[in-house]
Design an enzyme around this catalytic site. Structure first.
Site, PDB file in Angstrom:
ATOM      1  N   CYS A   2       0.846  -1.195   0.000  1.00 38.86           N
ATOM      2  CA  CYS A   2       0.000   0.000   0.000  1.00 38.86           C
ATOM      3  C   CYS A   2       0.880   1.243   0.000  1.00 38.86           C
ATOM      4  O   CYS A   2       1.973   1.251   0.554  1.00 38.86           O
ATOM      5  CB  CYS A   2      -0.977   0.071   1.169  1.00 38.86           C
ATOM      6  SG  CYS A   2      -2.263  -1.195   1.136  1.00 38.86           S
ATOM      7  N   GLY A  28       0.801  -0.899  -4.870  1.00 36.47           N
ATOM      8  CA  GLY A  28      -0.568  -1.410  -4.870  1.00 36.47           C
ATOM      9  C   GLY A  28      -1.256  -1.136  -6.181  1.00 36.47           C
ATOM     10  O   GLY A  28      -1.214  -0.009  -6.681  1.00 36.47           O
ATOM     11  N   ASN A 102      -1.248   2.029   5.742  1.00 35.74           N
ATOM     12  CA  ASN A 102      -0.321   1.055   5.161  1.00 35.74           C
ATOM     13  C   ASN A 102       0.169   0.170   6.295  1.00 35.74           C
ATOM     14  O   ASN A 102       0.761   0.660   7.255  1.00 35.74           O
ATOM     15  CB  ASN A 102       0.852   1.783   4.495  1.00 35.74           C
ATOM     16  CG  ASN A 102       1.958   0.846   4.033  1.00 35.74           C
ATOM     17  OD1 ASN A 102       3.123   1.220   4.005  1.00 35.74           O
ATOM     18  ND2 ASN A 102       1.611  -0.369   3.664  1.00 35.74           N
ATOM     19  N   GLY A 103      -0.057  -1.126   6.176  1.00 36.33           N
ATOM     20  CA  GLY A 103       0.383  -2.055   7.211  1.00 36.33           C
ATOM     21  C   GLY A 103      -0.681  -3.088   7.510  1.00 36.33           C
ATOM     22  O   GLY A 103      -1.643  -3.262   6.763  1.00 36.33           O
ATOM     23  N   TYR A 244      12.456  -6.058  -1.819  1.00 40.64           N
ATOM     24  CA  TYR A 244      11.490  -6.124  -2.918  1.00 40.64           C
ATOM     25  C   TYR A 244      10.588  -4.906  -3.064  1.00 40.64           C
ATOM     26  O   TYR A 244      10.411  -4.396  -4.161  1.00 40.64           O
ATOM     27  CB  TYR A 244      10.617  -7.372  -2.742  1.00 40.64           C
ATOM     28  CG  TYR A 244       9.534  -7.514  -3.791  1.00 40.64           C
ATOM     29  CD1 TYR A 244       9.814  -8.050  -5.044  1.00 40.64           C
ATOM     30  CD2 TYR A 244       8.238  -7.088  -3.544  1.00 40.64           C
ATOM     31  CE1 TYR A 244       8.828  -8.160  -6.009  1.00 40.64           C
ATOM     32  CE2 TYR A 244       7.243  -7.202  -4.505  1.00 40.64           C
ATOM     33  CZ  TYR A 244       7.544  -7.734  -5.729  1.00 40.64           C
ATOM     34  OH  TYR A 244       6.589  -7.837  -6.684  1.00 40.64           O
TER      35      TYR A 244
END
Length: 459
Positions: A2, A28, A102-103, A244
């Site tokens: 995200c 995302g 985000n998380g 990544y």
């Protein structure tokens, strides 16, 4: 994953959010949304799809104002439906609020059950809505107090942007799992998950929002609050941001991602020096580690497979069928170049194994004489509960199989994973500040397993 972007005090803020979200599209691809304060109320627009598919000039004109937040969604908790696209907006006590997260919370199930028992009604299946309900529950005590009390109850990974009428708030979990940066632009302020969004918008990077910090930006400028105890909290930055997730041109946790990924390649060569015709990455994820390995080894770096850049990142497609189809469409080997060669292939990670098997098969069919496959991180053996989409141990090939068994499954000559020490050496002074749970099983905080059917697989 995200991606978050926030703007305060800049005319046509929504257009800045739009371009910022473009920079974070890699975080995302399932949905995108923008919420703005127009001077009287919060307006929002969100939909499923890429940023370029969701927004156009007409829609952005209908999102006026100098304060806005935006979100690109990648689902870990909550299905890929329109109701789960963020920002998540509510009206309470004559205030309008919009939240982007985000998380991943690890106690969301317990908190949701408690809130439902108290009469709270949930509109989505997102853990992010739990945060909003807790903030609203305490809102009459003041915004900062409400967020502080919410932060005392939620556990897990969260970098959050909250728009409450004309106030923009950023807050981050005390472990610092997910990144969030602060900058200045045209006399106003900007927030983003990655600094690559700042580069596009012309934002001057100031600092990261600190783990455990509540940063309130209003007409008086930014002000910080720290609701947790003053004793230092052990940090647990997500190591996968470097391996990544993040774009290589970003600063993550105040460290350059490009440099870290090259370091991964350097250390791969130190641990596993091989000879072959050339080094080749699986682009784009393995490119920078392959560059580091090539420079350390003196072997040429070649692109033996060509990427179709109009296909999304296969890792974050939630459906296995979509993932397999994307793999076939995404990379195509240069057959005349590979034929009869001994090649050293480098990639960033090996998760389920199906993607790598298909890619390696295409190289074998192209006529490679030998294939050595090197991975720039250790074996992934444990599920992540903090925002990565490999939540079940049974999905991780290294959780059930030895390196030799995986090598035979992939049908290659060599398989080598970077050691944990090689990984930590690559991040330098962050070595004691990163979460390694997906490699070691040592989680930085207790996880609520009450709703997990696969608990026996990870204990």
């Amino acid at each position: 994953m995200c991606g978050l972007v926030g703007i305060y005090g800049v005319p046509e803020a929504s257009k800045y959010i739009y371009f910022g979200l473009y920079s974070l599209q890699h975080r995302g691809q399932e949905g995108a949304g923008i919420a703005c304060f127009d001077g009287k109320k919060i307006r929002e627009y969100k939909n499923l799809g890429l940023v370029s598919e969701v927004f156009n000039e007409k829609i952005l004109q209908e999102l006026p104002g100098e304060i806005a937040i935006g979100h690109v969604r990648y689902s870990t908790t909550g299905s890929s439906t329109l109701q789960n696209v963020q920002p998540f907006c509510v009206t309470f006590a004559r205030k309008t609020l919009a939240l982007a997260h985000n998380g991943n919370l690890v106690n969301a199930h317990t908190l949701r059950c408690e809130l439902e028992e108290e009469g709270h009604i949930f509109q989505t299946t997102m853990d992010s809505e739990v945060i909003m309900h807790l903030v609203v529950k305490y809102l009459r005590e003041g915004l900062v107090t409400a967020i502080s009390k919410a932060m005392q109850r939620i556990k897990g990974a969260y970098s959050v942007l909250l728009l409450c009428d004309n106030v923009l708030v950023a807050f981050r979990d005390p472990w610092g799992f997910r990144p969030l940066a602060l900058g200045m632009i045209n006399g106003g302020y900007a927030l983003a998950s990655e600094t690559c969004a700042f580069d596009l918008l012309g934002v001057e990077y100031l600092r990261d929002v600190a783990p455990g910090e509540i940063l309130v930006i209003d007409e008086n400028g930014p002000k910080s609050y720290f609701p947790f105890e003053k004793e230092p909290q052990p940090l647990a930055h997500c190591i996968f941001e470097f391996i990544y997730f993040a774009r290589p041109d970003s600063l993550i946790f105040q460290k350059n991602v490009y440099t870290v990924r090259k370091n991964l390649g350097f250390n791969l060569y130190k641990e596993c020096p091989l000879s072959g015709a050339f080094i080749m990455p699986f682009p784009d994820s393995g490119t920078y580690a392959a560059l580091g390995y090539a420079q350390a080894s003196g072997l040429p770096l070649e692109f033996g497979v060509i990427r179709n850049h109009y296909i999304g990142r296969t890792f974050i497609q939630p459906s296995e069928k979509l993932r397999d189809l994307s793999v076939k469409m995404k990379l195509n080997p240069v057959k005349d170049f590979i034929r009869g060669k001994e090649v050293i292939v480098i990639d960033d990670s090996l998760v389920r194994g199906t993607t790598s098997k298909n890619r390696i098969k295409s190289i074998k069919l192209a006529g490679a004489k030998k294939i050595h496959f090197l991975i720039s991180c250790p074996p992934l053996r444990y599920p992540c509960f903090f925002g990565i989409d490999f939540p079940q141990a049974k999905e991780l090939i290294a959780a059930k199989h030895s390196v030799e068994e995986i090598r035979k499954f992939l049908d290659i000559d060599t398989l080598y994973y970077l050691s944990l020490e090689g990984l930590l050496d690559s991040v330098g002074d962050l070595r004691d500040k990163v979460c390694l749970a997906c490699f070691t099983g040592n989680y930085p905080l207790e996880v609520d397993f009450s709703f997990r059917k696969d608990i026996t697989e990870i204990k």
